[in-house]
Design an enzyme around this catalytic site. Structure first.
Site, PDB file in Angstrom:
ATOM      1  N   ASP A  98     -10.629   1.990  -3.141  1.00  0.00           N
ATOM      2  CA  ASP A  98     -11.163   1.843  -1.866  1.00  0.00           C
ATOM      3  C   ASP A  98     -12.367   2.027  -1.840  1.00  0.00           C
ATOM      4  O   ASP A  98     -13.346   1.551  -0.737  1.00  0.00           O
ATOM      5  CB  ASP A  98     -10.592   3.017  -1.007  1.00  0.00           C
ATOM      6  CG  ASP A  98      -9.154   2.574  -0.294  1.00  0.00           C
ATOM      7  OD1 ASP A  98      -8.877   1.424  -0.527  1.00  0.00           O
ATOM      8  OD2 ASP A  98      -8.643   3.489   0.349  1.00  0.00           O
TER       9      ASP A  98
ATOM     10  N   CYS B  61      -1.355  -1.067  -4.210  1.00  0.00           N
ATOM     11  CA  CYS B  61      -2.314  -0.450  -3.745  1.00  0.00           C
ATOM     12  C   CYS B  61      -2.004   0.878  -3.193  1.00  0.00           C
ATOM     13  O   CYS B  61      -0.732   1.013  -3.129  1.00  0.00           O
ATOM     14  CB  CYS B  61      -3.002  -1.258  -2.521  1.00  0.00           C
ATOM     15  SG  CYS B  61      -4.206  -0.228  -1.711  1.00  0.00           S
TER      16      CYS B  61
ATOM     17  N   ASP C 275       1.021  -1.197   0.051  1.00  0.00           N
ATOM     18  CA  ASP C 275      -0.068   0.086   0.261  1.00  0.00           C
ATOM     19  C   ASP C 275       0.818   1.094  -0.132  1.00  0.00           C
ATOM     20  O   ASP C 275       2.125   1.005   0.319  1.00  0.00           O
ATOM     21  CB  ASP C 275      -1.004  -0.143   1.346  1.00  0.00           C
ATOM     22  CG  ASP C 275      -2.124   0.693   1.311  1.00  0.00           C
ATOM     23  OD1 ASP C 275      -2.174   1.668   0.294  1.00  0.00           O
ATOM     24  OD2 ASP C 275      -2.886   0.636   2.061  1.00  0.00           O
TER      25      ASP C 275
HETATM   26  C1  DGJ Z   1      -5.623   1.884   2.165  1.00  0.00           C
HETATM   27  C2  DGJ Z   1      -5.827   0.868   1.377  1.00  0.00           C
HETATM   28  O1  DGJ Z   1      -6.520   1.027   0.013  1.00  0.00           O
HETATM   29  C3  DGJ Z   1      -7.108   0.030   2.127  1.00  0.00           C
HETATM   30  O2  DGJ Z   1      -7.577  -0.995   1.259  1.00  0.00           O
HETATM   31  C4  DGJ Z   1      -6.535  -0.595   3.435  1.00  0.00           C
HETATM   32  O3  DGJ Z   1      -5.509  -1.286   3.064  1.00  0.00           O
HETATM   33  C5  DGJ Z   1      -5.996   0.725   4.236  1.00  0.00           C
HETATM   34  N1  DGJ Z   1      -4.930   1.608   3.427  1.00  0.00           N
HETATM   35  C6  DGJ Z   1      -5.420   0.539   5.405  1.00  0.00           C
HETATM   36  O4  DGJ Z   1      -4.618   1.610   6.055  1.00  0.00           O
END
Ligand code: DGJ
Length: 729
Positions: A549, A527, A479
């Protein structure tokens, strides 16, 4: 995919299976663009490149050649300062402080294969006979700067990969101010510009507008490709649709700040260019050194946007993505983020995994909150040590408990970040991007590690690598949750500060290359707060991305439809989440949520232990259906049938390469009284073959399904969907 050179006419003909790209060297100096479009038998014809005398406001390099003006010449790689006033592809500051340069033809070579781009992601070949490459070397004799333009054609794809490498043979440092990857001068105007824009939780909506005289474009200055704009533009002929019309795609294989623009000039020609964003960029190139600009992948299709997308999908799925998972079907997963957020412990996780095993789910992903003292998002990024308060027996034990339920175990990281409240920051306050003496602007209470530094990159490789080696981890979600501010590095000298953002990307790519090759059995998903870095650069290392998200099924129609303009289904993470939806509070049916998510890498993002008995039966059936379908969905050819940007309903279908199977999905957002009978016209089938459509009695000709259509049954209520599986008989 041949590339030929006609010495007499000084003309290059680049052929892909169905397209031609032709360029010529004018006056032995200027690489000029002649043609790009449907395949031609010959590269030369009367009037192929027509030059006309223009007014003195478009000056001529040779006063005796009044028809040759750089301002009117369709150029392959234009500069600024000696006659062309349109958007340049390159610019340097030379040692004498001047910025005029003119890169002209020096020599070329044509060879089988495709060289790697040093330090950067790119498309690749598995054997040299799949591609041919033209390297055109241009030089500016006055300064000694060289640019090697590279064009690769593919045997099996109507794509051309372009990139540029600069070499400084000047004997003095040169500052590169602008280094775009590709520029194409179309000999006409009247195009429409298509691009993907949005915001967090609303990524990659399709925008389409007619071009007018002047410059129009998109860019990211955020230090990542961004939620707001995707590194992609297309020019389409007016009226071009999903299956017909001209579509020219430009996609940049890069994950940082970029710029793409289309400029219609006074002579009704159109210049499109794409590359590193020149805004706030500069690179000092020392004598003898070279600089590699990222790759741009150009695709032409005369079968509209659908044809263009399918070319990108196949190429990116098979010759951009890499690794063990490239051709492997992806597991059905459950992620605990929206189920628990930071509030979990080992038993809660094990209970979700146990519920998952009863439903047929194959992978459990432990999201944010497992390390440091991370009970909310204010702390601990950088301290990649398991939180023994939440997981007293550690990660290895938890992973094994999950495995005992028959699920693989996956783990979330955000390795590029550092919380001011972390042991790492207390030990290394200079490890973040910052400008000495200025505020360190926080986003989500975090700063960004300075990946332009080798020691910082090595720290990430060691710590993340250490965790990955410590437990049976089968999947990683990588992420990244903020954009760059105060872009500066403590280690770079003043004259190199503006290199920081690009050096960051080079550092990130090295980290990703090292970790993904050290752990080839791990499936990596990228991500960035959802799809803030859904770009070809990241896909080179990680074959899938968390699309957004926003997991609301209605919003996802637009997000997934827009994303599919460039990116294959196998790259899109798509999960069923709870209702009311956490982002928009909508109550979409479980069926629609499932059907939308099944048009991607399927999974769940909710607490599986909270399902009613009835829901459990429905979910188990969804999982089983997806397992049956996933080979087709993940690796088939996508045909978009109805756009969510144009109405209340959306439809798409996926057809196997041999056209023996298809999956059709139809979605209707709001119920309508007295609705018309909907005949959904399919695409991509074999018109001569007959198909069975599950749930519908009889046998249908492929021609009937495509030209007459499939009748959609009455759907009752809002947020409804229907899917069909087709099999050739
Ligand atoms: C942003 C991501 O897109 C979410 O799916 C999740 O992993 C959160 N961060 C966690 O902080």
């Amino acid at each position: 995919m041949t590339i030929t050179f006609d010495n007499e006419r000084q003309t290059f003909h680049l052929r892909t299976p169905n397209t031609s790209y032709i360029l010529t060297i004018v006056e032995g100096q200027y690489p000029a663009h002649v043609y790009w479009g449907s395949g031609l038998r010959s590269a030369s014809w009367p009037g192929g490149l027509t030059l006309r005398e223009r007014a003195s406001f478009s000056p001529t390099p040779d006063p005796d050649k009044s028809r040759l003006s750089l301002d009117a010449l369709p150029q392959e790689y234009p500069g600024y300062g000696s006659g062309d006033f349109r958007n340049p592809a390159y610019q340097f500051t030379l040692a004498d402080g001047t910025t005029v340069a003119e890169l002209v033809y020096r020599d070329h070579r044509i060879f089988a294969g495709k060289p790697k781009l040093e330090g950067l992601p790119s498309t690749y070949t598995e054997s040299d006979d799949e591609t041919q490459t033209l390297e055109l070397t241009l030089h500016d004799a006055h300064s000694g700067m060289l640019a090697v333009l590279s064009y690769t054609t593919f045997r099996d794809s109507d794509a051309i990969a372009r990139s540029v490498r600069y070499v400084n043979e000047s004997g003095q440092p040169v500052r590169i101010r602008r280094a775009l990857s590709a520029s194409v001068d179309f000999n006409r105007d009247g195009f429409e510009l298509v691009h993907l824009n949005g915001a967090w939780a609303n990524e990659r909506h399709i925008s389409r507008r007619a071009l007018v005289q002047g410059q129009q474009g998109i860019e990211s200055r955020r230090g990542s490709s961004s939620h707001q704009h995707n590194p992609f533009v297309a020019l389409v002929s007016p009226g071009a649709g999903e299956e017909q019309g001209d579509a020219y795609g430009f996609s940049l294989v890069y994950s940082g700040s970029f710029a793409a623009s289309a400029e219609v000039d006074q002579f009704h020609t159109t210049r499109v260019s794409i590359g590193l964003n020149p805004f706030d960029f500069e690179w000092q190139l020392d004598p003898g050194q070279s600089f590699q600009a990222p790759e741009a992948v150009l695709v032409y299709s005369n079968e509209g946007l659908g044809g263009m997308s399918r070319t990108y999908h196949r190429l990116y799925r098979t010759r951009l993505c890499r690794g063990e998972f490239r051709d492997r079907t992806r597991p059905v997963l459950v992620n605990n983020w929206e189920a628990t957020y930071f509030d979990f412990n080992a038993d809660k996780i094990a209970a979700i995994a146990e519920a998952g095993s009863r439903l047929g789910i194959e992978l459990f992903v432990l999201d944010d909150g497992w390390f440091g003292r991370r009970n909310d998002d204010t702390t601990s990024l950088g301290d990649w040590k398991v939180d023994l308060n939440k997981l007293p027996q550690g990660l290895d034990d938890l992973a094994k408990r999950v495995n005992a339920h028959g699920l693989q175990f996956g783990l979330w990281f955000e390795p590029e970040m550092i919380s001011p409240d972390s042991d790492l920051y207390r030990a290394h306050p200079d490890w973040c991007l910052h400008v000495e003496g200025r505020r360190r602007t926080q986003g989500r209470r975090q700063l960004i590690l300075d990946l332009s530094r080798q020691d910082v990159c090595d720290y990430i490789i060691d710590t993340v690598g250490g965790v990955l080696a410590s437990a049976p981890i089968a999947y990683v979600k990588w992420d990244m949750n903020r954009n760059m501010t105060e872009i500066g590095s403590a280690l770079l000298p003043p004259e190199r500060q503006r290199e920081t953002a690009h050096r960051y990307m080079l550092g990130l790519y090295r980290v990703l290359e090292t970790i993904t090759s050290r752990f080839p059995h791990i499936l990596f998903e990228s991500c960035s707060g959802g799809g803030g870095r859904f770009d070809p650069g990241m896909l080179h290392y990680m074959p899938q991305t968390w699309t957004s998200d926003n997991s609301d099924a209605v919003c996802r129609l637009k997000i997934q439809y827009g994303t599919s303009l460039v990116y294959p289904i196998s790259s899109m993470g798509a999960h069923v989440s709870a209702v009311p939806n956490h982002q928009v509070h909508r109550m979409a049916s479980l069926k629609m949520r499932g059907d939308v998510a099944m048009s991607g890498n399927f999974g769940y993002e909710l607490d599986l232990t909270k399902f009613t008995d009835e829901e459990q039966v429905e979910v188990a059936a969804q999982v089983a259906a997806y397992k049956e379908l996933r080979e087709l969905v993940q690796f088939g050819d996508l045909y978009r049938l109805k756009s969510p940007f144009e109405g209340n309903d959306t439809a798409w279908m996926i057809v196997s390469a041999d056209k023996s199977e298809a999956f059709v999905a139809y979605f209707r957002v709001l119920a309508q009284p007295n609705a018309p009978i909907e005949w959904l016209r399919l695409a991509g089938l074999d018109p001569k073959a007959d198909y069975e459509v599950d749930g519908v009695e009889g046998v249908f000709g492929g021609d009937q399904l495509m030209f007459a259509g499939l009748v959609i049954d009455d759907l009752h209520g809002d947020f409804q969907s229907a899917t069909w599986r087709l099999k050739r008989v």
